[in-house]
Design an enzyme around this catalytic site. Structure first.
Site, mmCIF file in Angstrom:
data_model
loop_
_atom_site.group_PDB
_atom_site.id
_atom_site.type_symbol
_atom_site.label_atom_id
_atom_site.label_comp_id
_atom_site.label_asym_id
_atom_site.label_seq_id
_atom_site.Cartn_x
_atom_site.Cartn_y
_atom_site.Cartn_z
ATOM 1 N N LYS A 180 58.885 -8.959 -78.186
ATOM 2 C CA LYS A 180 57.484 -8.519 -78.055
ATOM 3 C C LYS A 180 56.841 -9.225 -76.869
ATOM 4 C CE LYS A 180 53.086 -8.022 -80.554
ATOM 5 N NZ LYS A 180 52.801 -6.670 -80.093
ATOM 6 N N PHE A 234 49.895 0.683 -86.778
ATOM 7 C CA PHE A 234 49.890 1.963 -87.486
ATOM 8 C C PHE A 234 50.371 1.840 -88.926
ATOM 9 C CE2 PHE A 234 49.651 4.210 -83.321
ATOM 10 C CZ PHE A 234 48.614 5.066 -83.651
ATOM 11 N N THR A 253 50.571 1.449 -78.103
ATOM 12 C CA THR A 253 50.857 0.336 -77.185
ATOM 13 C C THR A 253 49.730 -0.692 -77.267
ATOM 14 O OG1 THR A 253 51.982 1.886 -75.738
ATOM 15 C CG2 THR A 253 51.404 -0.245 -74.790
ATOM 16 N N HIS A 258 56.347 -12.345 -84.523
ATOM 17 C CA HIS A 258 57.000 -11.084 -84.157
ATOM 18 C C HIS A 258 58.363 -11.366 -83.540
ATOM 19 C CE1 HIS A 258 52.930 -9.391 -84.600
ATOM 20 N NE2 HIS A 258 53.530 -8.207 -84.694
HETATM 21 N N1 LIG Z 1 50.701 0.241 -83.043
HETATM 22 C C1 LIG Z 1 51.778 -0.143 -83.741
HETATM 23 O O1 LIG Z 1 51.872 0.054 -84.959
HETATM 24 C C2 LIG Z 1 52.900 -0.824 -82.999
HETATM 25 C C3 LIG Z 1 54.102 -1.130 -83.650
HETATM 26 C C4 LIG Z 1 55.134 -1.680 -82.896
HETATM 27 C C5 LIG Z 1 54.961 -1.919 -81.544
HETATM 28 N N2 LIG Z 1 53.757 -1.636 -80.965
HETATM 29 C C6 LIG Z 1 53.510 -1.767 -79.528
HETATM 30 O O2 LIG Z 1 54.070 -0.615 -78.920
HETATM 31 C C7 LIG Z 1 54.591 -0.937 -77.635
HETATM 32 C C8 LIG Z 1 56.066 -0.577 -77.586
HETATM 33 O O3 LIG Z 1 56.753 -1.364 -78.511
HETATM 34 P P1 LIG Z 1 58.350 -1.299 -78.599
HETATM 35 O O4 LIG Z 1 58.725 -2.298 -79.600
HETATM 36 O O5 LIG Z 1 58.797 0.108 -78.742
HETATM 37 O O6 LIG Z 1 58.724 -1.832 -77.125
HETATM 38 P P2 LIG Z 1 60.110 -1.712 -76.348
HETATM 39 O O7 LIG Z 1 61.252 -1.756 -77.296
HETATM 40 O O8 LIG Z 1 60.008 -2.701 -75.238
HETATM 41 O O9 LIG Z 1 60.081 -0.246 -75.755
HETATM 42 C C9 LIG Z 1 59.196 0.111 -74.731
HETATM 43 C C10 LIG Z 1 59.596 1.479 -74.279
HETATM 44 O O10 LIG Z 1 58.623 1.912 -73.329
HETATM 45 C C11 LIG Z 1 59.336 2.588 -72.311
HETATM 46 N N3 LIG Z 1 58.526 2.562 -71.087
HETATM 47 C C12 LIG Z 1 58.200 1.511 -70.313
HETATM 48 N N4 LIG Z 1 57.447 1.905 -69.276
HETATM 49 C C13 LIG Z 1 57.317 3.250 -69.399
HETATM 50 C C14 LIG Z 1 56.662 4.251 -68.657
HETATM 51 N N5 LIG Z 1 55.979 3.956 -67.516
HETATM 52 N N6 LIG Z 1 56.722 5.521 -69.085
HETATM 53 C C15 LIG Z 1 57.416 5.840 -70.188
HETATM 54 N N7 LIG Z 1 58.067 4.934 -70.946
HETATM 55 C C16 LIG Z 1 58.012 3.665 -70.556
HETATM 56 C C17 LIG Z 1 60.628 1.839 -72.169
HETATM 57 O O11 LIG Z 1 61.564 2.703 -71.581
HETATM 58 P P3 LIG Z 1 62.914 2.122 -70.939
HETATM 59 O O12 LIG Z 1 63.766 1.767 -72.099
HETATM 60 O O13 LIG Z 1 63.405 3.262 -70.143
HETATM 61 O O14 LIG Z 1 62.505 0.918 -70.117
HETATM 62 C C18 LIG Z 1 60.971 1.546 -73.627
HETATM 63 O O15 LIG Z 1 61.678 2.617 -74.199
HETATM 64 C C19 LIG Z 1 54.291 -2.421 -77.437
HETATM 65 O O16 LIG Z 1 53.057 -2.547 -76.755
HETATM 66 C C20 LIG Z 1 54.153 -2.960 -78.856
HETATM 67 O O17 LIG Z 1 53.335 -4.099 -78.936
HETATM 68 C C21 LIG Z 1 52.735 -1.092 -81.668
#
Ligand SMILES: NC(=O)c1ccc[n+]([C@@H]2O[C@H](COP(=O)([O-])OP(=O)(O)OC[C@H]3O[C@@H](n4cnc5c(N)ncnc54)[C@H](OP(=O)(O)O)[C@@H]3O)[C@@H](O)[C@H]2O)c1
Length: 222
Positions: free
Chosen positions: A132, A96, A69, A128
């Site tokens: 995002k 990652f 995150t 992005h």
């Molecule tokens: N490090 C890396 O390589 C990388 C790559 C891509 C993305 N990211 C980052 O990773 C994060 C997630 O990205 P994403 O694209 O997957 O976002 P996303 O599609 O918005 O998904 C976020 C997820 O988090 C869940 N969530 C929200 N609050 C939560 C909580 N309190 N407890 C448990 N789950 C919770 C949501 O669940 P619900 O659906 O139930 O709301 C949703 O499934 C972002 O910060 C993004 O910038 C990092």
């Protein structure tokens, strides 16, 4: 990202112990000893407003945790102190993909070579998908910080674009009066990030301390 990790983990010989989403986890309350009993490692991809309480709970429970995150760097010193106090293990990375970390290293080399060329203006652009939430991206901020440490003589301003569905592009450009040098990393598929997160989850258990993906990729040369 959670779906991408869950899709990939079985191919790598792992089983998913439990999935926690936002509906049952306000303030991290679903992260209990009972629910997570038997889990070797947690992979946390949520949202900037949820990650810190999730990490606090997971560290308190003594579960090695990998988080991707972004948007919570101001809390990193406090979370790192908690990991150290509990003798826990945390690996965090804004990105990652292995390719992006090689890109960061080559970008550093580019910056070193342009230090003596004030006629070139440097800039960082990141693009992005529209969903995002944070901007600039964690990777762009990391690139900006690294380049600023290597070359304090110029600024590395970031422009952010949120559009469409593309997983993420980062570009470093040096623009001279009559020519431009451009270095880009383009993620074509979220599997690049999911694969790195699963690799980190395989690597972390048994270690103590706070790590980044670069410790895994480059060891002592991180
Ligand atoms: N490090 C890396 O390589 C990388 C790559 C891509 C993305 N990211 C980052 O990773 C994060 C997630 O990205 P994403 O694209 O997957 O976002 P996303 O599609 O918005 O998904 C976020 C997820 O988090 C869940 N969530 C929200 N609050 C939560 C909580 N309190 N407890 C448990 N789950 C919770 C949501 O669940 P619900 O659906 O139930 O709301 C949703 O499934 C972002 O910060 C993004 O910038 C990092």
């Amino acid at each position: 990202m959670g779906k991408a990790v869950a899709g990939l983990a079985p191919e790598r010989g792992h089983s998913i112990h439990t999935v926690v989403d936002s509906s049952d986890n306000v303030g991290g309350r679903a992260l209990t000893r009972e629910r997570l009993a038997g889990a070797d490692v947690a992979i946390e991809f949520t949202r900037p407003e949820a990650v810190v309480s999730n990490l606090e709970r997971l560290i308190d429970l003594g579960i090695p945790t990998v988080t991707g995150t972004t948007g919570w760097t101001e809390a990193l010193p406090r979370i790192s102190a908690l990991v150290d106090a509990r003798g826990g293990a945390l690996l965090h990375a804004a990105n990652f993909s292995a390719g992006v970390h090689l890109f960061l290293r080559v970008a550093g080399e580019l910056a070193r070579n342009f230090t003596a060329r004030p006629e070139f203006a440097a800039s960082i652009r990141e693009e992005h998908h529209a969903a995002k939430l944070d901007a600039p991206s964690g990777t762009a901020l990391l690139l900006q910080r690294r380049l600023g440490e290597l070359d304090a003589s110029r600024s590395f301003s970031i422009s952010s674009v949120r559009t469409g569905t593309a997983p993420g592009t980062h570009t470093l450009a040096y623009e001279g009066p009559h020519e431009t040098v451009v270095l880009s990393h383009v993620a074509r598929d979220r599997v690049a990030f999911a694969a790195g997160a699963v690799t980190a989850a395989e690597w972390l258990p048994g270690k103590t301390g706070v790590f980044t993906f670069e410790h895994l990729l480059f060891g002592d040369d991180a």
